[in-house]
Scaffold this active site. Structure first.
Site, PDB file in Angstrom:
ATOM      1  N   ASP A 197       1.054   5.475  -0.063  1.00  0.00           N
ATOM      2  CA  ASP A 197       0.307   4.387  -0.691  1.00  0.00           C
ATOM      3  C   ASP A 197      -0.953   4.042   0.089  1.00  0.00           C
ATOM      4  O   ASP A 197      -1.902   3.497  -0.471  1.00  0.00           O
ATOM      5  CB  ASP A 197       1.187   3.124  -0.775  1.00  0.00           C
ATOM      6  CG  ASP A 197       2.447   3.358  -1.589  1.00  0.00           C
ATOM      7  OD1 ASP A 197       2.591   4.445  -2.172  1.00  0.00           O
ATOM      8  OD2 ASP A 197       3.299   2.433  -1.632  1.00  0.00           O
TER       9      ASP A 197
ATOM     10  N   ASP B 129      -5.220   1.711  -3.921  1.00  0.00           N
ATOM     11  CA  ASP B 129      -4.131   2.251  -3.109  1.00  0.00           C
ATOM     12  C   ASP B 129      -4.272   3.771  -3.153  1.00  0.00           C
ATOM     13  O   ASP B 129      -4.634   4.341  -4.201  1.00  0.00           O
ATOM     14  CB  ASP B 129      -2.757   1.882  -3.691  1.00  0.00           C
ATOM     15  CG  ASP B 129      -2.307   0.467  -3.323  1.00  0.00           C
ATOM     16  OD1 ASP B 129      -3.093  -0.291  -2.725  1.00  0.00           O
ATOM     17  OD2 ASP B 129      -1.140   0.129  -3.646  1.00  0.00           O
TER      18      ASP B 129
ATOM     19  N   HIS C   5       0.367   3.485  -8.946  1.00  0.00           N
ATOM     20  CA  HIS C   5       0.563   4.779  -8.295  1.00  0.00           C
ATOM     21  C   HIS C   5       0.844   5.862  -9.350  1.00  0.00           C
ATOM     22  O   HIS C   5       1.719   5.691 -10.205  1.00  0.00           O
ATOM     23  CB  HIS C   5       1.652   4.722  -7.226  1.00  0.00           C
ATOM     24  CG  HIS C   5       1.368   3.614  -6.231  1.00  0.00           C
ATOM     25  ND1 HIS C   5       2.334   3.060  -5.437  1.00  0.00           N
ATOM     26  CD2 HIS C   5       0.214   2.962  -5.917  1.00  0.00           C
ATOM     27  CE1 HIS C   5       1.798   2.110  -4.687  1.00  0.00           C
ATOM     28  NE2 HIS C   5       0.508   2.025  -4.961  1.00  0.00           N
TER      29      HIS C   5
ATOM     30  N   ASP D 118       2.071   8.879  -9.036  1.00  0.00           N
ATOM     31  CA  ASP D 118       3.019   9.956  -8.755  1.00  0.00           C
ATOM     32  C   ASP D 118       4.411   9.786  -9.372  1.00  0.00           C
ATOM     33  O   ASP D 118       5.344  10.513  -9.010  1.00  0.00           O
ATOM     34  CB  ASP D 118       3.094  10.255  -7.244  1.00  0.00           C
ATOM     35  CG  ASP D 118       3.329   9.032  -6.398  1.00  0.00           C
ATOM     36  OD1 ASP D 118       3.423   7.923  -6.952  1.00  0.00           O
ATOM     37  OD2 ASP D 118       3.415   9.174  -5.160  1.00  0.00           O
TER      38      ASP D 118
ATOM     39  N   SER E 273      10.223   1.884 -11.330  1.00  0.00           N
ATOM     40  CA  SER E 273      10.964   2.233 -12.537  1.00  0.00           C
ATOM     41  C   SER E 273      11.877   3.434 -12.293  1.00  0.00           C
ATOM     42  O   SER E 273      11.821   4.078 -11.241  1.00  0.00           O
ATOM     43  CB  SER E 273       9.973   2.562 -13.653  1.00  0.00           C
ATOM     44  OG  SER E 273       9.380   3.825 -13.397  1.00  0.00           O
TER      45      SER E 273
ATOM     46  N   CYS F  61       6.168   9.472  -2.502  1.00  0.00           N
ATOM     47  CA  CYS F  61       5.699   8.194  -1.953  1.00  0.00           C
ATOM     48  C   CYS F  61       5.986   8.074  -0.456  1.00  0.00           C
ATOM     49  O   CYS F  61       5.192   7.509   0.290  1.00  0.00           O
ATOM     50  CB  CYS F  61       6.396   7.023  -2.638  1.00  0.00           C
ATOM     51  SG  CYS F  61       6.151   6.913  -4.408  1.00  0.00           S
TER      52      CYS F  61
HETATM   53  O1  DAV Z   1       6.547   4.304 -12.091  1.00  0.00           O
HETATM   54  O2  DAV Z   1       7.630   2.762 -11.190  1.00  0.00           O
HETATM   55  C1  DAV Z   1       6.529   3.720  -8.706  1.00  0.00           C
HETATM   56  C2  DAV Z   1       5.703   4.229  -7.555  1.00  0.00           C
HETATM   57  C3  DAV Z   1       5.449   3.203  -6.561  1.00  0.00           C
HETATM   58  N1  DAV Z   1       4.986   3.735  -5.305  1.00  0.00           N
HETATM   59  C4  DAV Z   1       6.723   3.552 -11.166  1.00  0.00           C
HETATM   60  C5  DAV Z   1       5.788   3.626  -9.986  1.00  0.00           C
END
Ligand code: DAV
Length: 379
Positions: free
Chosen positions: A110, A196, A247, A249, A303, A355
């Site tokens: 990040d 980020d 983000h 990814d 998520s 991440c």
């Molecule tokens: O799709 O929930 C999560 C990534 C957070 N570094 C998501 C993003």
């Protein structure tokens, strides 16, 4: 020590990995409620979110899995480095804001990004993460001292004052989010440069940047102005059905030249697929994750699509969360050797395998994978 190859060298997400930083859960704290973040307990939105340090048990469980990833990478001949210990329970006070504690060093992705031979420290978008570059500074100095070819840039720090945020964002009803989905306005406004590092994805000369809750248009503009003179092309990308984007990814994941994993719930904005299709890239939808959103860990703010947050060791070897069998099977069908590793205890720290890492050195150089492109640089 002068390597023949540069010490810092990573142009894409997939070339053979040589050296990587794996995050650490030491001293991790719960993310505080602040204008850029409203954490809540999953399935219990009315219970107050905890504050201060995470429990020793939760930290040990995450650290065990981070150690497992480290062992796997080392067994593949990759040099693994770790962040320095940092006191995340310390409050932060600047002339513009105060926040009661910081967050953690689980997700270097990040904060830090290698763009060729350059390390960039992102501006960050949340107050609790303002100083999150600190656990990586000792490593950055080492890389900078070890090789005169290492370039090091810290992006301008935004004020993170109240005026930088759009607090109403958190109250918008779903219907309003749907109506506004093509405006790409989230909890940060456009007044200051904000990004980020994890909103970027590297494909040689071409860098994708997602407009999100953590990266605004001024941030993308700064990246264009910084990177275009170095020969990069910077492409903003959008996923209008993701109402809380943060983000790239877990949404759009390149795995080798010509192949990107896509998220079936988050299609690319119409028209933005052109650069990929015109250059013979395949966009392949991943299967549904094994966990539903409701089954994700209670303190995890991400998520279920952490399932697709995979890490490439090389263009043929991919590390995937141990329980994500459907994705593992799909990757095997696509010709990859898949390395499963347990990682669910890391989820509540904001990420999975991509991440929780920051690749510093991979083989290879900058390639142009998009010969057929209509690109308009800023100047
Ligand atoms: O799709 O929930 C999560 C990534 C957070 N570094 C998501 C993003």
């Amino acid at each position: 020590m002068q390597h023949s190859a540069p010490v810092v060298n990573s142009w894409n997400e997939w070339d053979q990995l040589q050296e990587i930083v794996v995050g650490s859960a030491d001293n991790a704290c719960f993310e505080p409620t602040e204008p850029g973040s409203r954490p809540s307990i999953r399935n219990h939105p009315d219970t107050p979110f905890p504050t201060g340090p995470k429990s020793k048990e939760a930290i040990d469980l995450a650290n065990e899995e981070l150690a497992g990833l480290t062992r796997l990478l080392e067994s593949q001949g990759v040099t693994v480095r770790r962040p320095e210990t940092h006191d995340f329970s310390a409050p932060v006070r600047t002339p513009d804001f105060e926040v009661e504690n910081q967050y953690c060093a689980v997700c270097p992705r990040d904060v830090m990004i290698t763009l060729g031979n350059e390390i960039i420290e992102a501006t960050m978008s949340r107050r609790a993460r303002y100083f999150e570059y600190q656990p990586y500074r000792k490593l950055v100095y080492e890389y900078w001292n070890a090789d005169p070819r290492t370039q090091w840039t810290t992006a301008p720090k935004p004020s993170m004052s109240d005026g930088m945020y759009r607090e109403e964002f958190w109250e918008w009803p779903l219907e309003q989010r749907h109506e506004r989905m093509h405006s790409f306005e989230f909890c940060i406004n456009q007044d200051e440069v904000v990004f980020d590092a994890a909103d970027m994805s590297r494909l040689g000369r071409d860098i994708l940047v997602q407009e999100s809750m953590t990266t605004n248009r001024a941030g993308i503009h700064w990246l264009k102005r910084h990177l275009e003179p170095k020969g990069f092309r910077v492409h903003p990308v959008h996923f209008p059905l993701d109402f809380f984007p943060s983000h790239i990814d877990c949404t759009f994941v390149p795995l080798r030249p010509g192949l990107i994993l896509t998220n079936p719930d988050r299609p690319l904005r119409e028209g933005e697929e052109k650069m990929f299709l015109d250059n013979d890239w395949r966009l392949v939808e991943v299967p549904q994750p094994v966990l539903t959103n409701e089954e994700m860990p209670p303190y995890c703010q991400s998520s279920k699509w952490l399932s697709m947050n995979v890490l490439s060791i090389s263009p043929t070897k991919v590390i995937c969360e141990a329980q994500e069998k459907p994705l593992q099977d799909m990757l095997a069908d696509l010709g990859f050797e898949v390395f499963p590793v347990p990682f669910r205890n890391v989820f509540e720290y904001g990420g999975s395998l991509h991440c929780a890492t920051w690749d510093v050195r991979r083989d290879g150089q900058r390639e142009d994978y998009f010969g057929n492109l209509d690109y308009r640089p800023l100047a």
